[in-house]
Scaffold this active site. Structure first.
Site, PDB file in Angstrom:
ATOM      1  N   LYS A  52       0.832  -1.207   0.000  1.00  0.00           N
ATOM      2  CA  LYS A  52       0.000   0.000   0.000  1.00  0.00           C
ATOM      3  C   LYS A  52       0.870   1.261   0.000  1.00  0.00           C
ATOM      4  O   LYS A  52       0.568   2.235  -0.682  1.00  0.00           O
ATOM      5  CB  LYS A  52      -0.940   0.021   1.206  1.00  0.00           C
ATOM      6  CG  LYS A  52      -1.947  -1.119   1.252  1.00  0.00           C
ATOM      7  CD  LYS A  52      -3.021  -0.891   2.293  1.00  0.00           C
ATOM      8  CE  LYS A  52      -2.457  -0.729   3.690  1.00  0.00           C
ATOM      9  NZ  LYS A  52      -1.742  -1.935   4.171  1.00  0.00           N
ATOM     10  N   ARG A 137     -11.628  -0.415   8.624  1.00  0.00           N
ATOM     11  CA  ARG A 137     -11.103  -1.727   9.002  1.00  0.00           C
ATOM     12  C   ARG A 137     -12.189  -2.657   9.524  1.00  0.00           C
ATOM     13  O   ARG A 137     -11.922  -3.834   9.737  1.00  0.00           O
ATOM     14  CB  ARG A 137     -10.003  -1.563  10.052  1.00  0.00           C
ATOM     15  CG  ARG A 137      -8.770  -0.839   9.518  1.00  0.00           C
ATOM     16  CD  ARG A 137      -7.659  -0.799  10.522  1.00  0.00           C
ATOM     17  NE  ARG A 137      -6.484  -0.124   9.999  1.00  0.00           N
ATOM     18  CZ  ARG A 137      -5.342   0.026  10.658  1.00  0.00           C
ATOM     19  NH1 ARG A 137      -5.240  -0.481  11.884  1.00  0.00           N
ATOM     20  NH2 ARG A 137      -4.322   0.650  10.129  1.00  0.00           N
ATOM     21  N   ARG A 176      13.032  -6.636   6.156  1.00  0.00           N
ATOM     22  CA  ARG A 176      13.019  -5.196   5.898  1.00  0.00           C
ATOM     23  C   ARG A 176      14.009  -4.458   6.797  1.00  0.00           C
ATOM     24  O   ARG A 176      14.073  -4.701   8.005  1.00  0.00           O
ATOM     25  CB  ARG A 176      11.599  -4.655   6.107  1.00  0.00           C
ATOM     26  CG  ARG A 176      11.415  -3.215   5.715  1.00  0.00           C
ATOM     27  CD  ARG A 176       9.947  -2.867   5.581  1.00  0.00           C
ATOM     28  NE  ARG A 176       9.173  -3.154   6.784  1.00  0.00           N
ATOM     29  CZ  ARG A 176       7.863  -3.000   6.859  1.00  0.00           C
ATOM     30  NH1 ARG A 176       7.173  -2.615   5.802  1.00  0.00           N
ATOM     31  NH2 ARG A 176       7.220  -3.260   7.994  1.00  0.00           N
ATOM     32  N   ARG A 209      12.837  -2.788  12.477  1.00  0.00           N
ATOM     33  CA  ARG A 209      11.809  -2.432  13.444  1.00  0.00           C
ATOM     34  C   ARG A 209      11.568  -3.578  14.426  1.00  0.00           C
ATOM     35  O   ARG A 209      11.586  -4.756  14.043  1.00  0.00           O
ATOM     36  CB  ARG A 209      10.497  -2.083  12.728  1.00  0.00           C
ATOM     37  CG  ARG A 209      10.486  -0.703  12.150  1.00  0.00           C
ATOM     38  CD  ARG A 209       9.231  -0.397  11.381  1.00  0.00           C
ATOM     39  NE  ARG A 209       8.008  -0.966  11.958  1.00  0.00           N
ATOM     40  CZ  ARG A 209       6.787  -0.676  11.529  1.00  0.00           C
ATOM     41  NH1 ARG A 209       6.617   0.153  10.518  1.00  0.00           N
ATOM     42  NH2 ARG A 209       5.723  -1.227  12.081  1.00  0.00           N
ATOM     43  N   ARG A 220      -0.541  -9.729  13.923  1.00  0.00           N
ATOM     44  CA  ARG A 220      -1.093  -8.605  13.151  1.00  0.00           C
ATOM     45  C   ARG A 220      -1.890  -9.099  11.956  1.00  0.00           C
ATOM     46  O   ARG A 220      -2.958  -8.565  11.636  1.00  0.00           O
ATOM     47  CB  ARG A 220       0.047  -7.685  12.676  1.00  0.00           C
ATOM     48  CG  ARG A 220       0.695  -6.890  13.788  1.00  0.00           C
ATOM     49  CD  ARG A 220       1.941  -6.179  13.312  1.00  0.00           C
ATOM     50  NE  ARG A 220       1.655  -5.151  12.324  1.00  0.00           N
ATOM     51  CZ  ARG A 220       2.593  -4.538  11.601  1.00  0.00           C
ATOM     52  NH1 ARG A 220       3.864  -4.866  11.744  1.00  0.00           N
ATOM     53  NH2 ARG A 220       2.258  -3.614  10.732  1.00  0.00           N
TER      54      ARG A 220
END
Length: 268
Positions: A52, A137, A176, A209, A220
Protein backbone atom coordinates in the site's frame (compact mmCIF):
# COMPACT_ATOMS: atom_id res chain seq x y z
CA UNK A 1 12.73 36.64 -53.75
CA UNK A 2 16.32 35.89 -52.82
CA UNK A 3 16.97 32.42 -51.33
CA UNK A 4 17.95 33.94 -47.96
CA UNK A 5 14.75 36.00 -47.82
CA UNK A 6 12.66 32.98 -48.78
CA UNK A 7 14.34 30.93 -46.04
CA UNK A 8 13.58 33.58 -43.41
CA UNK A 9 9.99 33.78 -44.62
CA UNK A 10 9.55 30.01 -44.34
CA UNK A 11 11.10 30.02 -40.85
CA UNK A 12 8.64 32.72 -39.85
CA UNK A 13 5.74 30.63 -41.17
CA UNK A 14 6.92 27.54 -39.32
CA UNK A 15 7.18 29.53 -36.06
CA UNK A 16 3.65 30.85 -36.54
CA UNK A 17 2.34 27.35 -37.24
CA UNK A 18 4.05 25.97 -34.14
CA UNK A 19 2.53 28.71 -32.00
CA UNK A 20 -0.90 27.95 -33.46
CA UNK A 21 -0.46 24.19 -32.85
CA UNK A 22 0.54 24.78 -29.21
CA UNK A 23 -2.44 27.10 -28.67
CA UNK A 24 -4.87 24.55 -30.17
CA UNK A 25 -3.37 21.70 -28.12
CA UNK A 26 -3.72 23.73 -24.92
CA UNK A 27 -7.32 24.60 -25.79
CA UNK A 28 -8.18 20.96 -26.56
CA UNK A 29 -6.57 19.76 -23.33
CA UNK A 30 -8.52 22.30 -21.28
CA UNK A 31 -11.84 21.31 -22.85
CA UNK A 32 -11.55 17.54 -22.27
CA UNK A 33 -14.47 16.24 -20.21
CA UNK A 34 -13.54 14.46 -16.98
CA UNK A 35 -13.27 10.70 -17.30
CA UNK A 36 -14.15 8.17 -14.56
CA UNK A 37 -10.45 7.88 -13.69
CA UNK A 38 -10.27 11.66 -13.21
CA UNK A 39 -12.99 11.45 -10.55
CA UNK A 40 -11.37 8.74 -8.47
CA UNK A 41 -12.76 8.00 -5.02
CA UNK A 42 -11.31 4.73 -3.80
CA UNK A 43 -10.22 2.68 -0.78
CA UNK A 44 -6.93 0.76 -0.78
CA UNK A 45 -7.01 -2.32 1.45
CA UNK A 46 -4.30 -4.84 2.23
CA UNK A 47 -2.29 -6.37 5.07
CA UNK A 48 0.93 -4.78 6.36
CA UNK A 49 3.68 -5.24 3.78
CA UNK A 50 1.34 -5.82 0.83
CA UNK A 51 2.54 -2.68 -0.93
CA UNK A 52 0.00 0.00 0.00
CA UNK A 53 2.83 2.38 0.87
CA UNK A 54 4.30 1.88 -2.61
CA UNK A 55 1.10 2.11 -4.62
CA UNK A 56 -0.86 4.83 -2.76
CA UNK A 57 1.60 7.66 -3.63
CA UNK A 58 1.53 6.56 -7.30
CA UNK A 59 -2.27 6.70 -7.27
CA UNK A 60 -2.07 10.16 -5.70
CA UNK A 61 0.40 11.47 -8.29
CA UNK A 62 -1.10 9.90 -11.42
CA UNK A 63 -4.73 10.74 -10.69
CA UNK A 64 -4.21 14.02 -8.75
CA UNK A 65 -6.07 12.80 -5.67
CA UNK A 66 -5.41 13.30 -1.98
CA UNK A 67 -3.90 10.33 -0.14
CA UNK A 68 -5.66 9.96 3.21
CA UNK A 69 -3.67 7.62 5.44
CA UNK A 70 -5.48 7.38 8.76
CA UNK A 71 -2.29 7.05 10.80
CA UNK A 72 -0.87 10.24 9.27
CA UNK A 73 -4.16 12.10 9.78
CA UNK A 74 -4.28 11.07 13.43
CA UNK A 75 -0.71 12.22 14.09
CA UNK A 76 -1.34 15.51 12.26
CA UNK A 77 -4.52 16.31 14.21
CA UNK A 78 -2.80 15.55 17.53
CA UNK A 79 0.27 17.62 16.60
CA UNK A 80 -1.91 20.59 15.61
CA UNK A 81 -3.92 20.21 18.83
CA UNK A 82 -7.22 20.46 16.96
CA UNK A 83 -10.46 19.58 18.72
CA UNK A 84 -10.47 16.16 17.04
CA UNK A 85 -6.79 15.73 17.89
CA UNK A 86 -7.38 16.50 21.56
CA UNK A 87 -10.30 14.05 21.65
CA UNK A 88 -8.18 11.33 20.02
CA UNK A 89 -5.22 11.94 22.36
CA UNK A 90 -7.46 11.73 25.42
CA UNK A 91 -8.77 8.35 24.26
CA UNK A 92 -5.30 7.05 23.36
CA UNK A 93 -3.78 8.25 26.65
CA UNK A 94 -6.46 6.20 28.41
CA UNK A 95 -5.20 3.14 26.55
CA UNK A 96 -8.33 2.86 24.41
CA UNK A 97 -8.87 2.73 20.64
CA UNK A 98 -9.86 5.92 18.82
CA UNK A 99 -13.60 5.75 18.15
CA UNK A 100 -15.08 5.31 14.68
CA UNK A 101 -16.83 8.69 14.95
CA UNK A 102 -13.53 10.50 15.58
CA UNK A 103 -11.86 8.78 12.62
CA UNK A 104 -14.77 9.47 10.25
CA UNK A 105 -14.84 13.11 11.32
CA UNK A 106 -11.09 13.37 10.66
CA UNK A 107 -11.69 12.08 7.13
CA UNK A 108 -14.60 14.49 6.72
CA UNK A 109 -12.35 17.35 7.86
CA UNK A 110 -9.78 16.43 5.21
CA UNK A 111 -12.40 16.20 2.47
CA UNK A 112 -13.71 19.64 3.39
CA UNK A 113 -10.40 21.44 3.95
CA UNK A 114 -7.66 19.63 2.02
CA UNK A 115 -7.46 21.33 -1.39
CA UNK A 116 -5.86 18.23 -2.92
CA UNK A 117 -9.10 16.32 -2.26
CA UNK A 118 -11.06 18.69 -4.50
CA UNK A 119 -9.83 17.50 -7.89
CA UNK A 120 -6.22 18.30 -6.96
CA UNK A 121 -6.70 21.86 -8.22
CA UNK A 122 -7.66 25.01 -6.33
CA UNK A 123 -11.13 26.23 -7.23
CA UNK A 124 -12.20 23.04 -8.98
CA UNK A 125 -15.87 22.14 -8.95
CA UNK A 126 -15.57 18.50 -9.99
CA UNK A 127 -16.16 16.94 -6.58
CA UNK A 128 -13.98 14.92 -4.25
CA UNK A 129 -10.98 12.86 -5.35
CA UNK A 130 -9.25 10.67 -2.79
CA UNK A 131 -7.60 7.35 -1.96
CA UNK A 132 -8.28 6.12 1.58
CA UNK A 133 -5.49 4.03 3.10
CA UNK A 134 -6.02 2.16 6.39
CA UNK A 135 -9.73 2.84 6.77
CA UNK A 136 -12.30 1.34 7.11
CA UNK A 137 -11.10 -1.73 9.00
CA UNK A 138 -14.48 -2.92 10.25
CA UNK A 139 -18.00 -3.07 8.82
CA UNK A 140 -19.33 -0.44 11.27
CA UNK A 141 -16.56 1.90 10.08
CA UNK A 142 -17.51 1.20 6.46
CA UNK A 143 -21.14 1.98 7.22
CA UNK A 144 -20.25 5.25 8.97
CA UNK A 145 -18.02 6.22 6.03
CA UNK A 146 -20.86 5.54 3.57
CA UNK A 147 -23.26 7.62 5.67
CA UNK A 148 -20.81 10.54 5.79
CA UNK A 149 -20.24 10.43 2.01
CA UNK A 150 -23.98 10.10 1.36
CA UNK A 151 -24.59 13.23 3.42
CA UNK A 152 -22.23 15.06 1.04
CA UNK A 153 -23.80 13.60 -2.08
CA UNK A 154 -20.68 11.54 -2.78
CA UNK A 155 -20.05 7.81 -3.17
CA UNK A 156 -17.10 5.46 -3.65
CA UNK A 157 -16.01 4.41 -7.15
CA UNK A 158 -14.04 1.34 -6.10
CA UNK A 159 -12.47 -0.62 -3.26
CA UNK A 160 -9.21 -2.39 -4.08
CA UNK A 161 -7.67 -5.09 -1.92
CA UNK A 162 -4.03 -6.14 -2.37
CA UNK A 163 -3.98 -9.93 -1.95
CA UNK A 164 -0.85 -11.82 -0.94
CA UNK A 165 -0.11 -15.06 0.97
CA UNK A 166 0.84 -14.55 4.61
CA UNK A 167 4.06 -16.55 4.30
CA UNK A 168 5.33 -14.32 1.49
CA UNK A 169 4.41 -11.24 3.51
CA UNK A 170 6.35 -12.54 6.51
CA UNK A 171 9.35 -13.16 4.28
CA UNK A 172 9.11 -9.64 2.89
CA UNK A 173 8.72 -7.86 6.21
CA UNK A 174 11.15 -9.77 8.40
CA UNK A 175 13.89 -8.90 5.90
CA UNK A 176 13.02 -5.20 5.90
CA UNK A 177 15.75 -2.71 6.93
CA UNK A 178 15.14 0.98 7.58
CA UNK A 179 17.25 4.14 7.67
CA UNK A 180 15.54 5.99 10.56
CA UNK A 181 16.46 9.55 9.56
CA UNK A 182 15.19 9.41 5.96
CA UNK A 183 12.73 6.51 6.03
CA UNK A 184 14.61 4.77 3.19
CA UNK A 185 13.91 1.06 3.17
CA UNK A 186 15.96 -1.92 2.05
CA UNK A 187 15.49 -5.68 2.15
CA UNK A 188 18.04 -8.29 3.07
CA UNK A 189 17.05 -10.46 0.09
CA UNK A 190 15.14 -8.37 -2.47
CA UNK A 191 16.81 -4.96 -2.15
CA UNK A 192 19.96 -5.23 -0.01
CA UNK A 193 22.16 -2.20 0.75
CA UNK A 194 25.54 -2.07 -0.97
CA UNK A 195 27.23 -2.57 2.41
CA UNK A 196 25.48 -4.79 5.01
CA UNK A 197 23.29 -2.85 7.49
CA UNK A 198 24.49 0.49 6.07
CA UNK A 199 22.52 3.20 4.27
CA UNK A 200 23.74 3.65 0.68
CA UNK A 201 23.37 7.45 0.77
CA UNK A 202 24.65 8.51 4.19
CA UNK A 203 26.67 5.51 5.35
CA UNK A 204 24.67 5.53 8.57
CA UNK A 205 23.51 2.28 10.20
CA UNK A 206 20.21 0.65 9.28
CA UNK A 207 17.78 -0.83 11.78
CA UNK A 208 15.08 -3.47 11.83
CA UNK A 209 11.81 -2.43 13.44
CA UNK A 210 11.14 -4.24 16.71
CA UNK A 211 7.72 -5.37 15.48
CA UNK A 212 9.11 -6.79 12.22
CA UNK A 213 9.40 -10.29 13.67
CA UNK A 214 7.52 -13.48 12.83
CA UNK A 215 5.48 -13.79 16.04
CA UNK A 216 4.29 -10.16 16.01
CA UNK A 217 3.52 -10.31 12.30
CA UNK A 218 1.41 -13.44 12.61
CA UNK A 219 -0.70 -11.73 15.29
CA UNK A 220 -1.09 -8.60 13.15
CA UNK A 221 -2.08 -10.68 10.12
CA UNK A 222 -4.60 -12.74 12.13
CA UNK A 223 -6.21 -9.51 13.36
CA UNK A 224 -6.21 -8.07 9.85
CA UNK A 225 -7.95 -11.09 8.32
CA UNK A 226 -10.59 -11.26 11.06
CA UNK A 227 -11.43 -7.57 10.64
CA UNK A 228 -11.03 -7.16 6.91
CA UNK A 229 -12.81 -10.29 5.66
CA UNK A 230 -16.25 -8.90 6.55
CA UNK A 231 -15.30 -5.46 5.14
CA UNK A 232 -14.34 -7.03 1.79
CA UNK A 233 -17.64 -8.96 1.80
CA UNK A 234 -19.52 -5.71 2.55
CA UNK A 235 -18.06 -3.99 -0.51
CA UNK A 236 -18.46 -7.10 -2.70
CA UNK A 237 -22.23 -6.91 -2.16
CA UNK A 238 -22.09 -3.34 -3.44
CA UNK A 239 -20.14 -4.35 -6.55
CA UNK A 240 -17.19 -2.13 -5.59
CA UNK A 241 -14.54 -4.68 -4.53
CA UNK A 242 -11.57 -5.59 -6.76
CA UNK A 243 -8.83 -8.03 -5.77
CA UNK A 244 -5.28 -7.50 -7.06
CA UNK A 245 -2.52 -10.13 -6.82
CA UNK A 246 0.12 -8.25 -4.81
CA UNK A 247 2.63 -11.11 -5.00
CA UNK A 248 3.58 -9.80 -8.44
CA UNK A 249 6.19 -7.11 -9.07
CA UNK A 250 5.17 -3.55 -8.09
CA UNK A 251 5.04 -2.49 -11.76
CA UNK A 252 2.59 -5.29 -12.64
CA UNK A 253 0.48 -4.49 -9.57
CA UNK A 254 0.42 -0.85 -10.69
CA UNK A 255 -0.72 -1.78 -14.20
CA UNK A 256 -3.58 -3.81 -12.72
CA UNK A 257 -4.56 -0.95 -10.41
CA UNK A 258 -4.69 1.48 -13.32
CA UNK A 259 -7.01 -0.85 -15.21
CA UNK A 260 -9.41 -0.83 -12.25
CA UNK A 261 -9.32 2.95 -11.89
CA UNK A 262 -9.81 3.59 -15.61
CA UNK A 263 -12.83 1.30 -15.82
CA UNK A 264 -16.34 2.84 -15.68
CA UNK A 265 -17.53 3.26 -12.08
CA UNK A 266 -19.81 0.59 -10.60
CA UNK A 267 -23.53 1.34 -10.59
CA UNK A 268 -25.16 1.19 -7.18
Amino acid sequence: MAPSDELEYLKHLVAQLNDKIHALEAKAKASVSPTPAQQLRTILMGPPGAGKGTQAPRIRDEFCVCHLATGDMLREQIAKKTELGRMAKKVMDAGELVTDDIMVNMIKDQLENNKECKDGRVGSDMGLRFVLDGFPRTVPQAEKLDSMLDSRGEKLDSVVELLIPDQLLISRITGRLIHPASGRTYHREFHPPKKPMTDDVTGEPLIQRSDDNVETLRKRLDTFHKQTGPVAAYYKTKGLWHGIDAAQSPSVVWDNLRQVFRAPPAKS
